[in-house]
Design a protein around this motif. Sequence first.
Motif, short mmCIF file in Angstrom:
data_model
loop_
_atom_site.label_atom_id
_atom_site.label_comp_id
_atom_site.label_asym_id
_atom_site.label_seq_id
_atom_site.Cartn_x
_atom_site.Cartn_y
_atom_site.Cartn_z
N VAL A 109 50.59 43.43 40.32
CA VAL A 109 49.85 42.28 40.83
C VAL A 109 48.56 42.80 41.45
CG1 VAL A 109 49.82 40.37 42.47
CG2 VAL A 109 51.93 40.92 41.24
N GLN A 110 47.44 42.21 41.03
CA GLN A 110 46.14 42.61 41.55
C GLN A 110 45.54 41.44 42.32
OE1 GLN A 110 45.44 45.63 41.40
NE2 GLN A 110 46.03 46.54 39.43
N LEU A 111 45.18 41.69 43.59
CA LEU A 111 44.62 40.64 44.44
C LEU A 111 43.45 41.19 45.23
CD1 LEU A 111 47.96 39.29 45.99
CD2 LEU A 111 46.66 38.20 44.16
N PRO A 112 42.42 40.38 45.47
CA PRO A 112 41.38 40.82 46.39
C PRO A 112 41.92 40.82 47.82
CG PRO A 112 41.01 38.55 45.74
CD PRO A 112 42.17 39.03 44.93
N THR A 113 41.53 41.80 48.59
CA THR A 113 42.01 41.86 49.97
C THR A 113 41.47 40.70 50.79
OG1 THR A 113 42.11 44.27 49.84
CG2 THR A 113 42.14 43.30 52.04
N TYR A 137 38.30 43.95 43.13
CA TYR A 137 39.69 44.12 42.70
C TYR A 137 39.76 44.12 41.18
CZ TYR A 137 40.31 39.16 41.42
OH TYR A 137 40.22 37.94 40.81
N TYR A 138 40.90 44.50 40.65
CA TYR A 138 41.12 44.51 39.21
C TYR A 138 41.55 43.10 38.77
CZ TYR A 138 41.01 49.60 39.55
OH TYR A 138 40.63 50.90 39.78
N ALA A 139 40.57 42.24 38.50
CA ALA A 139 40.85 40.87 38.11
C ALA A 139 41.63 40.83 36.80
CB ALA A 139 39.55 40.08 37.97
N ASP A 140 42.51 39.87 36.67
CA ASP A 140 43.33 39.74 35.47
C ASP A 140 42.46 39.54 34.24
OD1 ASP A 140 45.66 40.06 36.82
OD2 ASP A 140 46.21 37.93 36.84
N ASP A 141 42.91 40.12 33.13
CA ASP A 141 42.35 39.82 31.82
C ASP A 141 43.04 38.56 31.30
OD1 ASP A 141 40.88 40.01 29.51
OD2 ASP A 141 41.49 42.05 29.02
N TYR A 142 42.71 38.16 30.08
CA TYR A 142 43.24 36.90 29.55
C TYR A 142 43.56 37.07 28.07
CZ TYR A 142 43.48 31.94 28.28
OH TYR A 142 43.89 30.71 27.81
N SER A 143 44.75 36.60 27.68
CA SER A 143 45.18 36.63 26.29
C SER A 143 45.00 35.25 25.68
CB SER A 143 46.66 37.06 26.20
OG SER A 143 47.13 36.97 24.87
N PRO A 144 43.96 35.02 24.86
CA PRO A 144 43.70 33.67 24.35
C PRO A 144 44.80 33.13 23.45
CG PRO A 144 41.99 35.22 23.62
CD PRO A 144 42.96 35.99 24.44
N LEU A 145 45.41 33.99 22.63
CA LEU A 145 46.45 33.53 21.71
C LEU A 145 47.67 33.00 22.47
CD1 LEU A 145 47.31 33.32 18.72
CD2 LEU A 145 48.26 35.61 18.92
N PHE A 146 48.06 33.69 23.54
CA PHE A 146 49.21 33.29 24.33
C PHE A 146 48.85 32.30 25.45
CE2 PHE A 146 52.80 36.28 23.35
CZ PHE A 146 52.20 36.91 22.27
N GLY A 147 47.56 32.21 25.78
CA GLY A 147 47.15 31.33 26.88
C GLY A 147 47.63 31.83 28.22
N GLN A 148 47.60 33.17 28.43
CA GLN A 148 48.16 33.76 29.65
C GLN A 148 47.18 34.74 30.27
OE1 GLN A 148 51.30 32.75 30.72
NE2 GLN A 148 51.20 31.37 28.94
N PHE A 149 47.11 34.73 31.60
CA PHE A 149 46.41 35.78 32.33
C PHE A 149 47.30 37.03 32.34
CE2 PHE A 149 44.19 32.05 33.79
CZ PHE A 149 42.88 32.49 33.87
N ILE A 150 46.69 38.20 32.13
CA ILE A 150 47.46 39.42 31.95
C ILE A 150 46.98 40.51 32.90
CG2 ILE A 150 47.94 38.86 29.54
CD1 ILE A 150 45.83 40.89 28.72
N TYR A 151 47.88 41.42 33.20
CA TYR A 151 47.61 42.51 34.12
C TYR A 151 46.70 43.55 33.48
CZ TYR A 151 48.68 46.81 36.73
OH TYR A 151 48.60 47.98 37.45
N GLN A 152 45.74 44.06 34.28
CA GLN A 152 44.93 45.19 33.85
C GLN A 152 44.52 46.00 35.07
OE1 GLN A 152 41.39 45.97 34.07
NE2 GLN A 152 40.87 44.27 35.45
N ASP A 153 44.40 47.32 34.90
CA ASP A 153 44.05 48.19 36.03
C ASP A 153 43.01 49.23 35.62
OD1 ASP A 153 45.56 49.77 34.38
OD2 ASP A 153 47.01 50.39 35.90
N THR A 154 42.14 48.87 34.67
CA THR A 154 41.12 49.81 34.20
C THR A 154 39.70 49.41 34.61
OG1 THR A 154 40.98 48.64 32.08
CG2 THR A 154 42.52 50.49 32.23
N LEU A 155 39.46 48.12 34.83
CA LEU A 155 38.11 47.66 35.16
C LEU A 155 38.13 46.87 36.46
CD1 LEU A 155 35.13 47.40 34.35
CD2 LEU A 155 35.74 45.31 33.10
#
Length: 656
Positions: free
Chosen positions: A544-548, A579-597
């Motif tokens: 889980v990525q959240l801004p402080t 913070y590492y804001a969530d990416d998005y999967s358009p095919l699934f319609g879901q916000f997804i975890y990412q920790d690279t950007l």
Amino acid sequence: MRHLFFCIGFLTCFALSSYAQFNTRGISGGGGGGGMRRDTTSHQHDPDTLTLRYKYLGEPTDFKLDSSINDFQKKFLGIPANYYTLGNLGNAAKNILFTPRMTGGFDAGFHAYDVYSHDHSDAKFFNTNRPYSELTYLIGSKQEQVIGLSHTQNRTEKFNFYFDYQKVNAPGYYRNQNTNHDTYTFTARYNTPNKRYNANLSYYLNKINGGENGGIVSTSYLSDPDYKQTRTIPTNLGGANIQSSSFFNSTIPTKSQYQEASILYQHSYDWGKGDTIHINDTTDYWRYQPRFRIQHTFSYTQNTYGFQDASPDTTFYINHYGFKPSTAAGDTLRTKQTWKIMSNDVSLISFPQLGNLGHFLKVGATIDNIDGKMTDAIAQFYNFRLHGEYRNKTRNQKWDLQAMGEFYLLGANRGDYNVSGRLSRYLNERLGNISIMAKNVNQTPSYVYQFFSVNQAYWLNSSLNKENITQLQFAASNAKLRYSLYVNYFIYNNFTYFRDYQHSAQVNGIFNVLQVYVNKHFKVKSFNWMAEVAFQQIHGSSPVQLPTIWTRHRVGYDGTLYKNLNLFTGLEIKYNTAYYADDYSPLFGQFIYQDTLKISNKPDVAAFVNFRVKSFTAFVRGENLNALIWNPNMNGPLYPGNKFQFRLGIRWWFVN
């Protein structure tokens, strides 16, 4: 659309032809953050005064509409300030504050567009002594438009109806992010002359069309002078052509297409005590006070969730989803799920204290029949659940105790449950109101984590365990000191998420989230500072990525000029830490975890002039002033926000 404008014209003419002098005593104003207000006014019999109140299903408290002019975001856009989109009004949106789903039972799992939709939990059931109509219209840069229409009236003392329609149409600043949403709501309530039989009807229809562009190809285009027109920046999905759009005709080649429709009918019969109240020489009022109630609720819901790409980019799907879609002419990549849910509930309700509908004990049972049809699969199952609630809201409005529980005894979600308890106390005018709450939920992960298919591939995960979430909350508010405080502590076990564009996963362990939110209104004469600050901290290992820190500030002049002109003008500033804001999967319609950007933005700044003259309100805004100096802020990886944007919104209500 012809029917829409016919309705608008009819209601406008109807309201104008019978327009009378408007008295604002029946609609709340006030400061703070806007939104709904508790209706504490006594019953009015002045024929020139509007008395307009509404309730929600299962909630004994009366509310009234808000006429304040200090929160444009919530009133016109329908999006709370703590949400962010993928760059355009109507695109997929996510709350920047940690708000997990906490409800047992079946859930399809498509929530990226929930903020634009309605359901039965927010259905309003009105009671008004005079017909009331409201028109809203917003126009913004890049042909952005929002139109709203609502009307309610009591046909008799026994029957009221309410209708609301809203359209959102926004081509956006970037290629292939067009949106075109239509939402409809209808409610009605009826009671017999002796007030022993009561019925409520709720219907909603959400038609969501959200363009999916997969983000821009590279953020370097934002600084390239050859791409000052942001619609020329290449995107990952939607093709290379720049799409045309209009309010009447929007063609969206790559989009999420959702349609949610549901009807609910709740009726009940009471046993108790009735008597006649003498109001004046010509008017008597029949009052009925129930002791016991039997209640039946029927609902039927049909939700369709789909995605289509008329010209799929093979590289994008190979890199992110592991398959190569067909590119033959007319061969569209698509997915579609249709879920039909029929529910029947029978409840028994006892009112221990005669005349206090806020003090009751309720027990009941519900059976849900669920049918699902997917691209290449079907699903049929049921759930049987028991539920109970105890509520004691004292007549003096000082104490409010609520305890609720629901347990899934049989069916596909057997073992799911949710229990909660809340105690609030109004101390006094100086100390305000405080409350404590505890909630625990055991829930099956949403179906989209377990199975998903398109017409050319499918994904399956059958190893997921039930999630368990505990929430502890302390809250305090004070109208005199103009502040509210919420402290939440979440304990999460078996958190389910998408670890990439196509694979769901689960953390078999516990992590905690501490969240503190403060809203404070400072006022010195006509100078106002409305500050909102949220602090979030995660304890333990979690995806889980959240801004402080997240914060919003509205600073400016708020006063009354020339007797009838209410004016609020100044600056609005929003900011969150990197913070590492969530990416998005358009095919699934879901916000997804990412920790690279990691996303690190400048403050969002807007200038505004809001004013109200009697029943007419206008909002004038210049937004994203920061983009005049720097590149637009990023809402997610490869999802930039808008450049400078102008918006003009008007709200006009009519009383017969």
